[in-house]
Design a protein around this motif. Structure first.
Motif, PDB file in Angstrom:
ATOM      1  N   TYR A 101      -9.905  13.005   0.784  1.00 21.42           N
ATOM      2  CA  TYR A 101     -10.635  13.074   1.991  1.00 21.42           C
ATOM      3  C   TYR A 101     -10.473  11.736   2.549  1.00 21.42           C
ATOM      4  O   TYR A 101     -10.922  11.775   3.662  1.00 21.42           O
ATOM      5  N   VAL A 102      -9.912  10.007   1.484  1.00 27.06           N
ATOM      6  CA  VAL A 102     -10.110   9.480   2.771  1.00 27.06           C
ATOM      7  C   VAL A 102      -8.470   9.127   4.102  1.00 27.06           C
ATOM      8  O   VAL A 102      -8.400   9.327   4.861  1.00 27.06           O
ATOM      9  N   SER A 125     -14.794   0.361  -0.891  1.00 30.04           N
ATOM     10  CA  SER A 125     -15.380   1.425  -1.915  1.00 30.04           C
ATOM     11  C   SER A 125     -16.359   0.810  -2.979  1.00 30.04           C
ATOM     12  O   SER A 125     -16.269   0.802  -3.827  1.00 30.04           O
ATOM     13  N   ASP A 136     -16.606   8.755   1.248  1.00 29.93           N
ATOM     14  CA  ASP A 136     -15.889   9.814   0.379  1.00 29.93           C
ATOM     15  C   ASP A 136     -16.463  10.171  -1.172  1.00 29.93           C
ATOM     16  O   ASP A 136     -16.643   9.619  -1.627  1.00 29.93           O
ATOM     17  N   THR A 137     -17.380  11.042  -1.183  1.00 32.91           N
ATOM     18  CA  THR A 137     -18.023  11.268  -2.743  1.00 32.91           C
ATOM     19  C   THR A 137     -17.282  12.325  -3.465  1.00 32.91           C
ATOM     20  O   THR A 137     -17.864  11.974  -4.403  1.00 32.91           O
ATOM     21  N   HIS A 138     -16.138  12.267  -3.075  1.00 31.70           N
ATOM     22  CA  HIS A 138     -15.634  13.599  -3.760  1.00 31.70           C
ATOM     23  C   HIS A 138     -14.385  13.383  -3.947  1.00 31.70           C
ATOM     24  O   HIS A 138     -13.223  14.232  -4.892  1.00 31.70           O
ATOM     25  N   GLY A 139     -13.288  12.559  -3.418  1.00 25.02           N
ATOM     26  CA  GLY A 139     -12.397  12.526  -4.061  1.00 25.02           C
ATOM     27  C   GLY A 139     -11.374  13.353  -2.848  1.00 25.02           C
ATOM     28  O   GLY A 139     -11.720  14.340  -1.993  1.00 25.02           O
ATOM     29  N   ASP A 140      -9.765  13.472  -3.594  1.00 24.64           N
ATOM     30  CA  ASP A 140      -9.083  14.973  -3.407  1.00 24.64           C
ATOM     31  C   ASP A 140      -8.944  14.774  -1.555  1.00 24.64           C
ATOM     32  O   ASP A 140      -8.735  15.699  -1.167  1.00 24.64           O
ATOM     33  N   ALA A 152      -7.098   5.542  -2.716  1.00 27.84           N
ATOM     34  CA  ALA A 152      -6.488   5.373  -1.168  1.00 27.84           C
ATOM     35  C   ALA A 152      -7.116   4.571  -1.260  1.00 27.84           C
ATOM     36  O   ALA A 152      -6.356   3.694  -0.180  1.00 27.84           O
ATOM     37  N   ALA A 179     -14.485   7.509  -5.033  1.00 27.53           N
ATOM     38  CA  ALA A 179     -13.756   8.544  -5.983  1.00 27.53           C
ATOM     39  C   ALA A 179     -12.604   8.672  -5.273  1.00 27.53           C
ATOM     40  O   ALA A 179     -11.783   9.205  -6.595  1.00 27.53           O
ATOM     41  N   ASP A 180     -11.619   7.946  -4.876  1.00 27.52           N
ATOM     42  CA  ASP A 180     -10.147   7.935  -4.596  1.00 27.52           C
ATOM     43  C   ASP A 180      -9.275   6.487  -4.440  1.00 27.52           C
ATOM     44  O   ASP A 180      -9.516   6.319  -3.564  1.00 27.52           O
ATOM     45  N   THR A 235     -15.106   5.136  -0.266  1.00 23.60           N
ATOM     46  CA  THR A 235     -14.852   6.261  -1.235  1.00 23.60           C
ATOM     47  C   THR A 235     -15.694   5.402  -2.143  1.00 23.60           C
ATOM     48  O   THR A 235     -15.470   4.512  -2.222  1.00 23.60           O
TER      49      THR A 235
END
Length: 301
Positions: free
Chosen positions: A214-215, A244, A208-212, A236, A232-233, A230
Motif C-alpha cells: 500500500y505504501v 512510521s 497504511d495499517t495493512h502493509g502488502d 517501505a 505495517a511495512d 505505515t
C-alpha cells in the motif's frame, strides 16, 4: 494467587498457558489493578511467534498484553487520589495485562468514564493511540482526502473515525462485508484488490495499517512521502522515506484519556467483535490470527 498468560518459548498459540503467579505487590508510586478486560493485538501474536525477535525480543517466561481496564486493588506508598475499587483504564510496558492482576505506575492510569463498557475501555491503548498517531502524522484536516488501508480493523476503524472528527474526507479500503459499517462512520468505502488504483480518487494523504504494497501504491498515486504513514511495512519506510508513527509516538495516558472521552461522548466507537475468558486465550489468538478481524478481541479474566 493471581493468574496470568505465559509462554516459555516462541511458537504458535499452543505455547500459551494460563498459570498461577504471585500476587503483585505495589511499590512506591505503583498501583495494583484487578483486570476486568484486556484486549489482544496482532503485535503480541507476532512477538509470541518470534517474528519480531530482532526488534522486540521476549525474555522467557514471557507474559503478554499492554491494554487493560479494571478496578484498583491496592496502592503503594506515595499514591494519592486512587481508592480501592476505583474504575480505571491503563497500560503496562511489561507485557503483563493478560492476567487477573497487573501492577503499574500510577501515571499510567486514568479514570474510566461510566459510559464506556469494560471491553471498550480495555481496548483503547494499543489500537487507539496507534490510530491517533497515524492521523496526527499525516496532518489530516478539513479538505483533505485521506485513504486508510485495513480500514475495518481495530486500528483502521478508529483512524477512520478520528479522521472524520478532524473534518477529512476518508476513503476506507476494506472488503465489501465491512462497507456498511464504514459508511456509518462517515467514510467512503472502496474494495481492495485488482484495479484498486483506478477506484481511488485524488488523495492528499494515506494511512497504511495493512502493509502488502500500500505504501508503494500511495507513492505511485502521487501522495507526498511525508503524508504517508505505515504501521505495517517497515521496508517501505526505508525505501520511500515515509512516516512510521504508531503506538510509540502517541502511547501516553493523556491520549488514552482523550480517546476515552470521545467514546463516552459517542463521537468514537470501538468495535468489539469477540470476548473470551482468560482460560481461552489460545482460542482468542486463533480468532485474531485468522486475519480480517473487523475490530477488537478482548479477554475477560
Amino acid at each position: 494467587m493471581a493468574r496470568a498468560v505465559r509462554f516459555d518459548r516462541y511458537g504458535d498459540v499452543d505455547v500459551l498457558n494460563v498459570v498461577e503467579v504471585p500476587d503483585p505487590v505495589p511499590g512506591p508510586g505503583q498501583v495494583v489493578v484487578e483486570v476486568v478486560a484486556a484486549a489482544i493485538n496482532p503485535g503480541e501474536a507476532k512477538i509470541r511467534a518470534g517474528l519480531l525477535h530482532d526488534y522486540f525480543p521476549a525474555t522467557f517466561p514471557s507474559g503478554q498484553g499492554s491494554d487493560f481496564a479494571g478496578r484498583v486493588a491496592a496502592v503503594g506508598p506515595g499514591v494519592g487520589g486512587l481508592d480501592p475499587g476505583a474504575e480505571v483504564i491503563g497500560f503496562t510496558d511489561e507485557r503483563a495485562s493478560q492476567a487477573t492482576h497487573v501492577v503499574v505506575p500510577f501515571e499510567q492510569l486514568t479514570p474510566k468514564p461510566a459510559a464506556l463498557s469494560w471491553e471498550e475501555a480495555g481496548s483503547l491503548y494499543v489500537a487507539g493511540t496507534t490510530a491517533f498517531a497515524t492521523v496526527r502524522a499525516v496532518s489530516a484536516g478539513p479538505g483533505d482526502v485521506v485513504a486508510v488501508s485495513g480500514a475495518a480493523g481495530g486500528v483502521g476503524s478508529i483512524a477512520v473515525q478520528l479522521l472524520r472528527e478532524r473534518g477529512a474526507t476518508v476513503i476506507a479500503i476494506a472488503g465489501p462485508a465491512n462497507h456498511d459499517r464504514l459508511r456509518g462512520y462517515g467514510a467512503t468505502p472502496v474494495a481492495y484488490g485488482d484495479g484498486l488504483a483506478e477506484r481511488l480518487p485524488h488523495l492528499d494523504a494515506f494511512i497504511d495499517t495493512h502493509g502488502d504494497g500500500y505504501v508503494e501504491l500511495a507513492v505511485r498515486l502521487g501522495v507526498a512521502p511525508e503524508r504517508i504513514d505505515t504501521i505495517a511495512d517497515f521496508a517501505a519506510v526505508e525505501k520511500y522515506h515515509v512516516r512510521s508513527d504508531g503506538n510509540g509516538a502517541a502511547g501516553t495516558i493523556d491520549v488514552v484519556a482523550a480517546l476515552a472521552d470521545l467514546v463516552a461522548a459517542g463521537t468514537l466507537q470501538i468495535p468489539i467483535v469477540a470476548v473470551y475468558p482468560l482460560d481461552l486465550v489460545r482460542d482468542a489468538y486463533r480468532d485474531l490470527e485468522h486475519g480480517h478481524t473487523p475490530g477488537k478481541i478482548v479477554l475477560r479474566p
